[in-house]
Design a protein around this motif. Structure first.
Motif, PDB file in Angstrom:
ATOM      1  N   LEU A  28       0.757  -1.388  -0.147  1.00 35.22           N
ATOM      2  CA  LEU A  28       0.090   0.074  -0.086  1.00 35.22           C
ATOM      3  C   LEU A  28       0.958   1.086  -0.229  1.00 35.22           C
ATOM      4  N   TRP A  32       0.660   3.303  -3.359  1.00 29.99           N
ATOM      5  CA  TRP A  32      -0.646   4.386  -2.976  1.00 29.99           C
ATOM      6  C   TRP A  32       0.198   5.785  -2.346  1.00 29.99           C
ATOM      7  N   ARG A  36      -1.841   8.631   1.290  1.00 30.80           N
ATOM      8  CA  ARG A  36      -3.161   7.971   1.126  1.00 30.80           C
ATOM      9  C   ARG A  36      -3.097   6.905   2.191  1.00 30.80           C
ATOM     10  N   LEU A  40      -5.986   6.000   5.020  1.00 34.59           N
ATOM     11  CA  LEU A  40      -6.578   4.829   5.517  1.00 34.59           C
ATOM     12  C   LEU A  40      -6.542   4.137   7.127  1.00 34.59           C
ATOM     13  N   LEU A  56     -11.038  -2.192   2.794  1.00 37.58           N
ATOM     14  CA  LEU A  56     -10.889  -1.976   1.343  1.00 37.58           C
ATOM     15  C   LEU A  56     -11.252  -3.163   0.537  1.00 37.58           C
ATOM     16  N   CYS A  60     -10.164  -1.837  -6.102  1.00 39.26           N
ATOM     17  CA  CYS A  60      -8.877  -1.247  -5.690  1.00 39.26           C
ATOM     18  C   CYS A  60      -8.140  -2.368  -5.107  1.00 39.26           C
ATOM     19  N   LEU A  64      -4.346  -3.188  -6.653  1.00 42.24           N
ATOM     20  CA  LEU A  64      -3.122  -3.154  -5.952  1.00 42.24           C
ATOM     21  C   LEU A  64      -2.297  -4.264  -6.127  1.00 42.24           C
ATOM     22  N   ALA A  70      -5.260   2.646  -9.222  1.00 43.50           N
ATOM     23  CA  ALA A  70      -6.579   2.399  -8.545  1.00 43.50           C
ATOM     24  C   ALA A  70      -7.507   3.813  -8.445  1.00 43.50           C
ATOM     25  N   ASP A  72     -10.356   4.470  -8.012  1.00 45.89           N
ATOM     26  CA  ASP A  72     -11.459   4.378  -7.169  1.00 45.89           C
ATOM     27  C   ASP A  72     -11.168   3.617  -5.932  1.00 45.89           C
ATOM     28  N   THR A  73     -11.533   4.271  -4.629  1.00 48.26           N
ATOM     29  CA  THR A  73     -11.339   3.472  -3.659  1.00 48.26           C
ATOM     30  C   THR A  73     -12.659   3.129  -2.615  1.00 48.26           C
ATOM     31  N   ASP A  74     -12.943   1.881  -2.683  1.00 50.40           N
ATOM     32  CA  ASP A  74     -13.802   1.549  -2.071  1.00 50.40           C
ATOM     33  C   ASP A  74     -13.950   0.727  -0.711  1.00 50.40           C
ATOM     34  N   LEU A 116     -13.152   8.703  -1.104  1.00 51.72           N
ATOM     35  CA  LEU A 116     -13.561   7.667  -0.518  1.00 51.72           C
ATOM     36  C   LEU A 116     -14.812   7.183  -0.783  1.00 51.72           C
TER      37      LEU A 116
END
Length: 450
Positions: A28, A32, A36, A40, A56, A60, A64, A70, A72-74, A116
């Motif tokens: 990560l 990222w 970022r 998280l 997560l 995404c 990763l 990525a 979009d971060t869901d 997010l």
């Protein structure tokens, strides 16, 4: 012993065992970035304080593992999404929160634009084939089990006590490494046929092949004519996403292999001609956006026009009757006149005659016709000249100018304006003075004018 640091250009490889949390944490950070990653950690702590674990999930996590961007971060939340979103907003000045109570989702947007997407973990039940699901709250295990493919059914814990723990109950990481696309249960395609087209997109983007059992389930669903149960709006939304893929050769290969051409046209194309023209269509679309920035163009209409160019017109009309396609009536009109316009352009001797022919088509229709000709072809050169030069031309003299010169209003005035416009297209006039001289030469105005 400490874990070996990952090269940021590598993915996690390997075994059936889940990667250690420390390895996920480093991945990560490498892919990222520290800022970022810190966000998280922050949201994980906030959710934990509220007793609602956060994870997560989905694309995404998949991206990763593959070292793909990525955008979009869901996040999946095992509890009150609104409470988590509002608590996060309260902790950072400038953060914007948009909550959608009807869906149990929220969007958090940071001052720098980072976003997010939060959603409540849920269980889905499909009351009938192709119906929209009935939803109720669930935990992360149930949330992953409801997803479309194993490669999208992985999660990473954000809880402070387990940050980086990798959840992969359906073997998505190994399927990703083996290049397999696998559904999670036997009725997946029957419950939601749009998964077939989403799967096609994943297969093209990530170079995946259907797992054999999933291929059997696809054939079974198609044998039940499952797409007939789907609304036109839902079908068109997924088809549009497919046509927006850059790799059209991959799309064509999957449409053939998965026997999905009937969704778009009655029979598959019999040669490489359609693929070549659609790839040229992509080039023409890109050319237009470069040279006409800011001008609206429904890109997909260009490709639809090419797909339907040489099939019965009624087949296109039948689909457009069901699909909410932007400017569908223009596509149908273009399909009726494209051959006629193409033949007439080859015979046009004056620029004004060619311009009138191009003007009879919509913008997507023009680009579709250009796609059927090499760039050096006379028709292609004529079309680009029309788009860049002729399309914006107007007569140097207006109707008001002509009336001031003594011409009476009425149909004859309109004919004169049309002739002036054509003369401008043909390069015979450039401005008001040359237009006035042209009118005198044509005998429309007397030779002495104040």
């Amino acid at each position: 012993m400490g874990q070996t640091a990952l090269n940021p250009h590598q993915t996690i490889s390997g075994t059936d065992n889940p990667p250690p949390a420390a390895q996920i944490h480093r991945l990560l950070r490498q892919h990222w970035g520290e800022a970022r990653l810190q966000r998280l950690h922050d949201i994980g702590r906030t959710a934990a304080k509220l007793g609602t674990p956060a994870y997560l999930v989905g694309g995404c996590v998949r991206d990763l593992l593959q070292n793909h961007p990525a955008p979009d971060t869901d996040l999946a939340i095992e509890g009150d999404v609104r409470a988590v979103a509002e608590a996060c907003t309260a902790q950072l000045s400038g953060m914007q929160c948009t909550y959608h109570p009807q869906f149990g989702t929220a969007i958090l947007e940071y001052p720098d634009g980072f976003r997010l997407d939060l959603a409540r973990c849920r269980v889905e039940h499909y009351p009938a084939p192709a119906a929209l699901p009935e939803v109720r709250p669930g935990d992360i295990v149930a949330d992953l089990a409801r997803r479309d493919f194993t490669i999208n059914a992985m999660a990473i814990s954000l809880d402070p006590g387990s940050f980086g723990d990798f959840l992969d109950p359906h073997g998505g990481r190994m399927d990703l490494q083996h290049g397999l696309l696998r559904v999670l249960h036997p009725l997946s395609f029957v419950d939601d046929p749009t998964r077939i087209l989403r799967g096609l997109r994943f297969a093209v983007r990530f170079h995946l092949r259907l797992e054999p059992g999933t291929h059997v389930l696809l054939k079974t669903a198609l044998a039940r004519d499952i797409f007939a149960r789907l609304s036109g709006a839902r079908l068109w939304r997924e088809l549009k996403y497919v046509l927006e893929l850059d790799d059209l050769a991959g799309v064509f290969e999957k449409l053939d292999a998965w026997q999905l051409w009937p969704l778009l046209r009655p029979v598959p194309p019999k040669s490489e001609t359609l693929l070549s023209s659609m790839q040229r269509g992509q080039q023409e679309i890109a050319w237009f956006h470069r040279h006409c920035p800011g001008e609206k163009l429904f890109d997909t209409a260009v490709l639809l026009t090419l797909i339907w160019r040489h099939i019965p017109w009624a087949e296109a009309e039948k689909r457009l009757h069901c699909w909410p396609v932007t400017d569908g009536h223009h596509i149908l009109r273009d399909l009726q006149f494209l051959s006629e316009v193409s033949e007439a352009l080859a015979k046009a001797t004056r620029p004004s005659a060619a311009a009138q022919l191009w003007a009879s088509l919509s913008l997507p229709g023009i680009l579709a016709l250009l796609a059927e000709h090499p760039e050096s072809d006379a028709v292609a050169e004529s079309g680009r000249h029309y788009l860049l030069k002729q399309r914006g031309l107007k007569s140097p003299l207006s109707g008001r100018d002509l009336q001031a010169m003594g011409l009476a209003p009425g149909p004859q005035l309109g004919k004169v304006l049309r002739r002036l416009y054509e003369a401008h297209l043909d390069g015979e006039i450039e401005d008001k003075e040359t237009a006035r001289q042209w009118l005198i030469r044509q005998g429309i105005l007397p030779s002495i004018q104040p």
